[in-house]
Write a protein that holds these residues in place. Structure first.
Motif, mmCIF file in Angstrom:
data_model
loop_
_atom_site.group_PDB
_atom_site.id
_atom_site.type_symbol
_atom_site.label_atom_id
_atom_site.label_comp_id
_atom_site.label_asym_id
_atom_site.label_seq_id
_atom_site.Cartn_x
_atom_site.Cartn_y
_atom_site.Cartn_z
ATOM 1 N N GLN A 176 0.827 -1.206 0.000
ATOM 2 C CA GLN A 176 0.000 0.000 0.000
ATOM 3 C C GLN A 176 0.861 1.256 0.000
ATOM 4 O OE1 GLN A 176 -2.495 -0.742 3.429
ATOM 5 N NE2 GLN A 176 -4.201 -1.353 2.126
ATOM 6 N N ASN A 177 1.897 1.272 0.803
ATOM 7 C CA ASN A 177 2.785 2.447 0.850
ATOM 8 C C ASN A 177 3.453 2.700 -0.490
ATOM 9 O OD1 ASN A 177 2.133 2.971 3.509
ATOM 10 N ND2 ASN A 177 3.878 1.825 4.319
ATOM 11 N N ARG A 178 3.929 1.631 -1.141
ATOM 12 C CA ARG A 178 4.559 1.787 -2.455
ATOM 13 C C ARG A 178 3.554 2.301 -3.487
ATOM 14 N NH1 ARG A 178 7.191 -2.687 -0.599
ATOM 15 N NH2 ARG A 178 5.685 -4.128 -1.500
ATOM 16 N N ALA A 179 2.350 1.745 -3.471
ATOM 17 C CA ALA A 179 1.334 2.156 -4.445
ATOM 18 C C ALA A 179 0.949 3.614 -4.242
ATOM 19 C CB ALA A 179 0.109 1.253 -4.337
ATOM 20 N N TYR A 180 0.736 4.011 -2.992
ATOM 21 C CA TYR A 180 0.354 5.399 -2.733
ATOM 22 C C TYR A 180 1.507 6.353 -3.038
ATOM 23 C CZ TYR A 180 -3.779 3.446 -0.488
ATOM 24 O OH TYR A 180 -4.943 2.762 -0.237
ATOM 25 N N PRO B 33 8.966 12.324 -13.764
ATOM 26 C CA PRO B 33 9.196 11.530 -14.984
ATOM 27 C C PRO B 33 9.404 10.049 -14.653
ATOM 28 C CG PRO B 33 11.137 12.840 -14.443
ATOM 29 C CD PRO B 33 10.058 13.245 -13.484
ATOM 30 N N GLY B 34 9.003 9.200 -15.598
ATOM 31 C CA GLY B 34 9.204 7.766 -15.445
ATOM 32 C C GLY B 34 8.096 7.051 -14.696
ATOM 33 N N VAL B 35 7.038 7.771 -14.332
ATOM 34 C CA VAL B 35 5.916 7.150 -13.629
ATOM 35 C C VAL B 35 4.722 7.152 -14.570
ATOM 36 C CG1 VAL B 35 4.437 7.233 -11.600
ATOM 37 C CG2 VAL B 35 6.805 7.990 -11.419
ATOM 38 N N ALA B 36 4.342 5.963 -15.039
ATOM 39 C CA ALA B 36 3.240 5.844 -15.990
ATOM 40 C C ALA B 36 1.939 5.545 -15.254
ATOM 41 C CB ALA B 36 3.532 4.730 -16.988
ATOM 42 N N LEU B 37 0.858 6.037 -15.792
ATOM 43 C CA LEU B 37 -0.453 5.851 -15.182
ATOM 44 C C LEU B 37 -0.812 4.370 -15.076
ATOM 45 C CD1 LEU B 37 -3.076 6.964 -14.032
ATOM 46 C CD2 LEU B 37 -3.924 7.181 -16.379
ATOM 47 N N ASN B 38 -0.511 3.605 -16.120
ATOM 48 C CA ASN B 38 -0.862 2.184 -16.066
ATOM 49 C C ASN B 38 -0.120 1.460 -14.947
ATOM 50 O OD1 ASN B 38 1.495 2.547 -17.565
ATOM 51 N ND2 ASN B 38 1.209 0.629 -18.679
ATOM 52 N N ASP B 39 1.132 1.825 -14.699
ATOM 53 C CA ASP B 39 1.879 1.214 -13.595
ATOM 54 C C ASP B 39 1.270 1.588 -12.247
ATOM 55 O OD1 ASP B 39 3.667 0.039 -15.356
ATOM 56 O OD2 ASP B 39 5.089 1.709 -15.228
ATOM 57 N N VAL B 40 0.853 2.830 -12.129
ATOM 58 C CA VAL B 40 0.219 3.293 -10.888
ATOM 59 C C VAL B 40 -1.067 2.518 -10.642
ATOM 60 C CG1 VAL B 40 -0.888 5.256 -9.752
ATOM 61 C CG2 VAL B 40 1.232 5.601 -11.033
ATOM 62 N N MET B 41 -1.882 2.375 -11.665
ATOM 63 C CA MET B 41 -3.162 1.677 -11.522
ATOM 64 C C MET B 41 -2.956 0.204 -11.184
ATOM 65 S SD MET B 41 -5.260 4.086 -11.782
ATOM 66 C CE MET B 41 -6.771 3.184 -11.755
ATOM 67 N N VAL B 42 -1.990 -0.433 -11.810
ATOM 68 C CA VAL B 42 -1.721 -1.847 -11.518
ATOM 69 C C VAL B 42 -1.244 -2.003 -10.080
ATOM 70 C CG1 VAL B 42 -0.171 -3.778 -12.053
ATOM 71 C CG2 VAL B 42 -1.308 -2.549 -13.895
ATOM 72 N N ASP B 43 -0.352 -1.138 -9.633
ATOM 73 C CA ASP B 43 0.146 -1.234 -8.257
ATOM 74 C C ASP B 43 -0.953 -0.961 -7.234
ATOM 75 O OD1 ASP B 43 2.640 -1.974 -9.074
ATOM 76 O OD2 ASP B 43 3.534 0.016 -8.853
ATOM 77 N N LEU B 44 -1.841 -0.017 -7.547
ATOM 78 C CA LEU B 44 -2.962 0.243 -6.643
ATOM 79 C C LEU B 44 -3.891 -0.963 -6.567
ATOM 80 C CD1 LEU B 44 -3.794 3.961 -7.501
ATOM 81 C CD2 LEU B 44 -2.970 3.085 -5.315
ATOM 82 N N GLN B 45 -4.110 -1.635 -7.682
ATOM 83 C CA GLN B 45 -4.956 -2.823 -7.671
ATOM 84 C C GLN B 45 -4.289 -3.975 -6.921
ATOM 85 O OE1 GLN B 45 -8.185 -3.396 -8.551
ATOM 86 N NE2 GLN B 45 -8.167 -1.167 -8.694
ATOM 87 N N LYS B 46 -2.964 -4.129 -7.078
ATOM 88 C CA LYS B 46 -2.243 -5.166 -6.323
ATOM 89 C C LYS B 46 -2.362 -4.912 -4.826
ATOM 90 C CE LYS B 46 1.381 -6.421 -9.629
ATOM 91 N NZ LYS B 46 2.835 -6.380 -9.874
ATOM 92 N N GLN C 52 -7.564 -6.936 0.563
ATOM 93 C CA GLN C 52 -8.780 -7.760 0.615
ATOM 94 C C GLN C 52 -8.460 -9.186 1.063
ATOM 95 O OE1 GLN C 52 -11.910 -6.695 0.354
ATOM 96 N NE2 GLN C 52 -11.095 -4.638 0.078
ATOM 97 N N THR C 53 -7.327 -9.726 0.622
ATOM 98 C CA THR C 53 -6.909 -11.056 1.061
ATOM 99 C C THR C 53 -6.647 -11.060 2.560
ATOM 100 O OG1 THR C 53 -5.929 -11.503 -1.100
ATOM 101 C CG2 THR C 53 -5.211 -12.892 0.724
#
Length: 108
Positions: A53-57, A68-81, A87-88
């Motif tokens: 959670q800390n890494r994603a946020y 620079p170097g931070v893509a939206l898709n990577d952010v969204m994937v990390d937030l979902q992980k 949830q687990t």
């Protein structure tokens, strides 16, 4: 809930952590005595969830600041992980509480 069911859930959490890159893949399996037992394993799992959670946020904040170097898709994937890990952990907590209540309801 039996001990084997709890161990199965922990084994699934370990496998998920390895797949997500949160745990070393080359570590040899440890016995309960070496690893500190169930409480230590639960603590490690909670620490992994918190770290995800800390890494994603942090990555989301970096994206918002336009670093620079931070893509939206990577952010969204990390937030979902991080969400899936949370949830687990929540489901494991629910099962542990249910097992505790079942044990406490047993008649001596």
């Amino acid at each position: 809930m039996s001990i084997s069911a709890i161990e199965s859930v922990l084994q699934q959490m370990r496998a998920t952590a390895v797949q997500a890159g949160f745990a070393p893949t080359s570590a040899a399996p440890r016995t309960a005595v070496e690893s500190g037992g169930f409480a230590a394993e639960l603590r490690r799992s909670l620490d992994n969830i918190s770290g995800a959670q800390n890494r994603a946020y942090g990555q989301a904040e970096a994206f918002e600041l336009g670093k620079p170097g931070v893509a939206l898709n990577d952010v969204m994937v990390d937030l979902q992980k991080a969400n899936v890990a949370f949830q687990t952990g929540l489901q494991v907590r629910n099962r542990l509480v249910a097992a505790y209540q079942e044990v406490m309801a047993m008649q001596a």
